[in-house]
Design a protein around this motif. Structure first.
Motif, PDB file in Angstrom:
ATOM      1  N   CYS A 159      -0.432  -6.032   6.662  1.00 15.95           N
ATOM      2  CA  CYS A 159      -0.324  -5.778   5.232  1.00 15.95           C
ATOM      3  C   CYS A 159      -0.947  -4.445   4.848  1.00 15.95           C
ATOM      4  O   CYS A 159      -1.640  -3.802   5.640  1.00 15.95           O
ATOM      5  CB  CYS A 159      -0.969  -6.917   4.439  1.00 15.95           C
ATOM      6  SG  CYS A 159      -2.690  -7.266   4.910  1.00 15.95           S
ATOM      7  N   ALA A 160      -0.713  -4.049   3.615  1.00 15.01           N
ATOM      8  CA  ALA A 160      -1.270  -2.818   3.048  1.00 15.01           C
ATOM      9  C   ALA A 160      -1.206  -2.933   1.534  1.00 15.01           C
ATOM     10  O   ALA A 160      -0.584  -3.857   0.987  1.00 15.01           O
ATOM     11  CB  ALA A 160      -0.500  -1.595   3.543  1.00 15.01           C
ATOM     12  N   THR A 161      -1.829  -2.000   0.845  1.00 11.08           N
ATOM     13  CA  THR A 161      -1.781  -2.017  -0.619  1.00 11.08           C
ATOM     14  C   THR A 161      -0.428  -1.522  -1.111  1.00 11.08           C
ATOM     15  O   THR A 161       0.247  -0.730  -0.436  1.00 11.08           O
ATOM     16  CB  THR A 161      -2.879  -1.109  -1.208  1.00 11.08           C
ATOM     17  OG1 THR A 161      -2.633   0.243  -0.784  1.00 11.08           O
ATOM     18  CG2 THR A 161      -4.260  -1.550  -0.786  1.00 11.08           C
ATOM     19  N   PRO A 162       0.002  -1.965  -2.309  1.00 13.94           N
ATOM     20  CA  PRO A 162       1.250  -1.443  -2.891  1.00 13.94           C
ATOM     21  C   PRO A 162       1.224   0.074  -3.039  1.00 13.94           C
ATOM     22  O   PRO A 162       2.243   0.749  -2.833  1.00 13.94           O
ATOM     23  CB  PRO A 162       1.327  -2.144  -4.248  1.00 13.94           C
ATOM     24  CG  PRO A 162       0.519  -3.385  -4.086  1.00 13.94           C
ATOM     25  CD  PRO A 162      -0.585  -3.022  -3.144  1.00 13.94           C
ATOM     26  N   GLY A 163       0.057   0.632  -3.390  1.00 11.94           N
ATOM     27  CA  GLY A 163      -0.058   2.075  -3.558  1.00 11.94           C
ATOM     28  C   GLY A 163       0.187   2.816  -2.256  1.00 11.94           C
ATOM     29  O   GLY A 163       0.883   3.851  -2.231  1.00 11.94           O
ATOM     30  N   TYR A 164      -0.386   2.308  -1.158  1.00 15.60           N
ATOM     31  CA  TYR A 164      -0.154   2.951   0.131  1.00 15.60           C
ATOM     32  C   TYR A 164       1.320   2.889   0.503  1.00 15.60           C
ATOM     33  O   TYR A 164       1.906   3.891   0.943  1.00 15.60           O
ATOM     34  CB  TYR A 164      -0.991   2.291   1.236  1.00 15.60           C
ATOM     35  CG  TYR A 164      -0.591   2.792   2.607  1.00 15.60           C
ATOM     36  CD1 TYR A 164      -1.134   3.972   3.113  1.00 15.60           C
ATOM     37  CD2 TYR A 164       0.376   2.129   3.362  1.00 15.60           C
ATOM     38  CE1 TYR A 164      -0.730   4.467   4.344  1.00 15.60           C
ATOM     39  CE2 TYR A 164       0.784   2.611   4.592  1.00 15.60           C
ATOM     40  CZ  TYR A 164       0.232   3.789   5.078  1.00 15.60           C
ATOM     41  OH  TYR A 164       0.648   4.286   6.288  1.00 15.60           O
ATOM     42  N   LEU A 165       1.938   1.713   0.340  1.00 15.71           N
ATOM     43  CA  LEU A 165       3.340   1.547   0.732  1.00 15.71           C
ATOM     44  C   LEU A 165       4.270   2.394  -0.131  1.00 15.71           C
ATOM     45  O   LEU A 165       5.297   2.895   0.341  1.00 15.71           O
ATOM     46  CB  LEU A 165       3.733   0.071   0.643  1.00 15.71           C
ATOM     47  CG  LEU A 165       2.988  -0.848   1.632  1.00 15.71           C
ATOM     48  CD1 LEU A 165       3.297  -2.305   1.345  1.00 15.71           C
ATOM     49  CD2 LEU A 165       3.336  -0.495   3.078  1.00 15.71           C
ATOM     50  N   LYS A 166       3.919   2.579  -1.406  1.00  7.21           N
ATOM     51  CA  LYS A 166       4.736   3.426  -2.277  1.00  7.21           C
ATOM     52  C   LYS A 166       4.686   4.879  -1.814  1.00  7.21           C
ATOM     53  O   LYS A 166       5.699   5.593  -1.823  1.00  7.21           O
ATOM     54  CB  LYS A 166       4.247   3.313  -3.718  1.00  7.21           C
ATOM     55  CG  LYS A 166       5.082   4.119  -4.714  1.00  7.21           C
ATOM     56  CD  LYS A 166       4.584   3.920  -6.138  1.00  7.21           C
ATOM     57  CE  LYS A 166       5.428   4.740  -7.124  1.00  7.21           C
ATOM     58  NZ  LYS A 166       4.940   4.557  -8.528  1.00  7.21           N
ATOM     59  N   ALA A 167       3.508   5.322  -1.371  1.00 12.17           N
ATOM     60  CA  ALA A 167       3.344   6.711  -0.953  1.00 12.17           C
ATOM     61  C   ALA A 167       3.886   6.959   0.455  1.00 12.17           C
ATOM     62  O   ALA A 167       4.492   8.007   0.717  1.00 12.17           O
ATOM     63  CB  ALA A 167       1.869   7.096  -1.011  1.00 12.17           C
ATOM     64  N   ALA A 168       3.669   6.004   1.381  1.00 13.78           N
ATOM     65  CA  ALA A 168       4.021   6.236   2.787  1.00 13.78           C
ATOM     66  C   ALA A 168       5.333   5.579   3.198  1.00 13.78           C
ATOM     67  O   ALA A 168       5.869   5.893   4.263  1.00 13.78           O
ATOM     68  CB  ALA A 168       2.891   5.724   3.684  1.00 13.78           C
ATOM     69  N   GLY A 169       5.836   4.663   2.361  1.00 19.23           N
ATOM     70  CA  GLY A 169       7.051   3.947   2.714  1.00 19.23           C
ATOM     71  C   GLY A 169       6.737   2.630   3.413  1.00 19.23           C
ATOM     72  O   GLY A 169       5.686   2.479   4.036  1.00 19.23           O
ATOM     73  N   VAL A 170       7.660   1.682   3.294  1.00 19.12           N
ATOM     74  CA  VAL A 170       7.491   0.360   3.918  1.00 19.12           C
ATOM     75  C   VAL A 170       8.179   0.389   5.278  1.00 19.12           C
ATOM     76  O   VAL A 170       9.388   0.595   5.359  1.00 19.12           O
ATOM     77  CB  VAL A 170       8.103  -0.747   3.045  1.00 19.12           C
ATOM     78  CG1 VAL A 170       7.929  -2.106   3.721  1.00 19.12           C
ATOM     79  CG2 VAL A 170       7.464  -0.756   1.659  1.00 19.12           C
ATOM     80  N   PRO A 171       7.444   0.191   6.375  1.00 17.66           N
ATOM     81  CA  PRO A 171       8.071   0.183   7.700  1.00 17.66           C
ATOM     82  C   PRO A 171       9.054  -0.986   7.829  1.00 17.66           C
ATOM     83  O   PRO A 171       8.740  -2.111   7.440  1.00 17.66           O
ATOM     84  CB  PRO A 171       6.893   0.037   8.662  1.00 17.66           C
ATOM     85  CG  PRO A 171       5.788  -0.536   7.843  1.00 17.66           C
ATOM     86  CD  PRO A 171       5.982  -0.036   6.455  1.00 17.66           C
TER      87      PRO A 171
END
Length: 316
Positions: A179-191
């Motif tokens: 898992c990760a934060t929504p903010g991280y996934l928004k910036a880096a993309g969802v694998p």
């Protein structure tokens, strides 16, 4: 006159038994101070007991230096025999007390940080209500402990057991989550699949408190367990801090579902790669095999096997 002789003989037997206990604890802890602390004796008293035992036997049992204490050949032989005698005595005492009274006394337990916070401590009121005469000393750390020298009754740990001098009893399996934060996934993309973690994603790895090495991310791919050994952005060797690093948005984490359940339920963290979630991680209660299992330890382990499986899987 007979009473005086009998009382003197009984005192000798008690003193010899205390001296045997003192000597075996010195051998097990490797240190007079730690042995004295574990027996709640002054250091001088414990030293006197060991010297009196050596005088009684007429042999030197220990070599004492400023750095450590080691057994002589005679001391090692005496330790092995005395340990068996003390175990037999404790077993006799326990068999009578267990049938006539409720378990009581201190239990010294060691457990990892997130497991203590999310699983054991929330459940402990039930155990203490069932067994009100048992008192608990709880050591909370992800670092491994020496059960013998630390005078610890048992530890709760995940993963395989490598030490053949210990007994491990399986108490449940913990599901894993990536898992990760929504903010991280928004910036880096969802694998979209596990191999994409190699493409510039920041990973928050859990470091072994023993070796300092990062535990690899694990996934089930085409029915097989695969490990991804990639460079981590940050490594943390304590489970609560490991989770906190992910909550702070530092990257992607793989951890136990129970550890991250609150953050997953309130949206602070978001699960990814769910289709490749790894197999659940086994947990064990571990205790020394050369130490007799007391009544209080037996009921604690039985209680763990009852409550832990559901607590480890308590997610959503």
């Amino acid at each position: 006159y007979r009473c005086i002789i009998r009382c003197h003989t009984e005192k000798q037997n008690v003193d010899q038994l205390m001296a045997m206990r003192a000597f075996t604890r010195v051998v097990e802890t490797g240190n007079f101070t730690r042995a004295a602390d574990s027996l709640n004796l002054p250091n001088a008293t414990l030293s006197k007991l060991v010297k009196s035992l050596e005088a009684h036997l007429g042999v030197r049992l220990l070599h004492r230096t400023t750095r450590r204490v080691v057994t002589t050949p005679e001391g090692q032989d005496y330790y092995e025999k005395a340990s068996r005698v003390l175990i037999d005595i404790e077993e006799i005492d326990t068999s009578f007390s267990a049938s006539q009274s409720r378990p009581k006394g201190y239990l010294r337990i060691d457990v990892g940080g997130s497991t203590a916070r999310e699983v054991l401590i929330p459940a402990l009121p039930d155990f203490l209500q069932r067994y009100p005469e048992i008192k608990i000393d709880l050591g909370v750390s992800d670092r491994p402990v020496d059960l013998i020298s630390g005078n610890v009754d048992c530890v709760i740990r995940g993963g395989s057991l490598d030490d053949s001098s210990l007994i491990a009893r399986h108490i449940g399996d913990a599901p894993m989550v990536t898992c990760a934060t929504p903010g991280y996934l928004k910036a880096a993309g969802v694998p979209a699949y596990p191999d994409e973690l190699r493409n510039g994603h920041k990973l928050v790895s859990y470091l072994s408190p023993l070796t300092g090495r990062a535990f690899p991310f694990r996934f089930i791919v085409e029915g097989e367990m695969r490990e991804m050994k990639t460079q981590h952005h940050i490594g943390v060797n304590e489970s609560n801090a490991h989770l906190a690093a992910a909550v702070a948005g530092m990257g992607i984490i793989q951890t136990f579902c129970y550890a991250a359940k609150d953050e997953l339920n309130n949206g602070t963290l978001v699960e990814i790669l769910q289709a490749w979630r790894p197999a659940s991680y086994p947990f064990y209660v571990v205790y020394p095999q050369n130490r007799h299992m007391t009544h209080r330890l037996r009921v604690f382990i039985d209680w763990l096997t009852e409550v832990f499986p559901a607590a480890l899987c308590d997610y959503r």
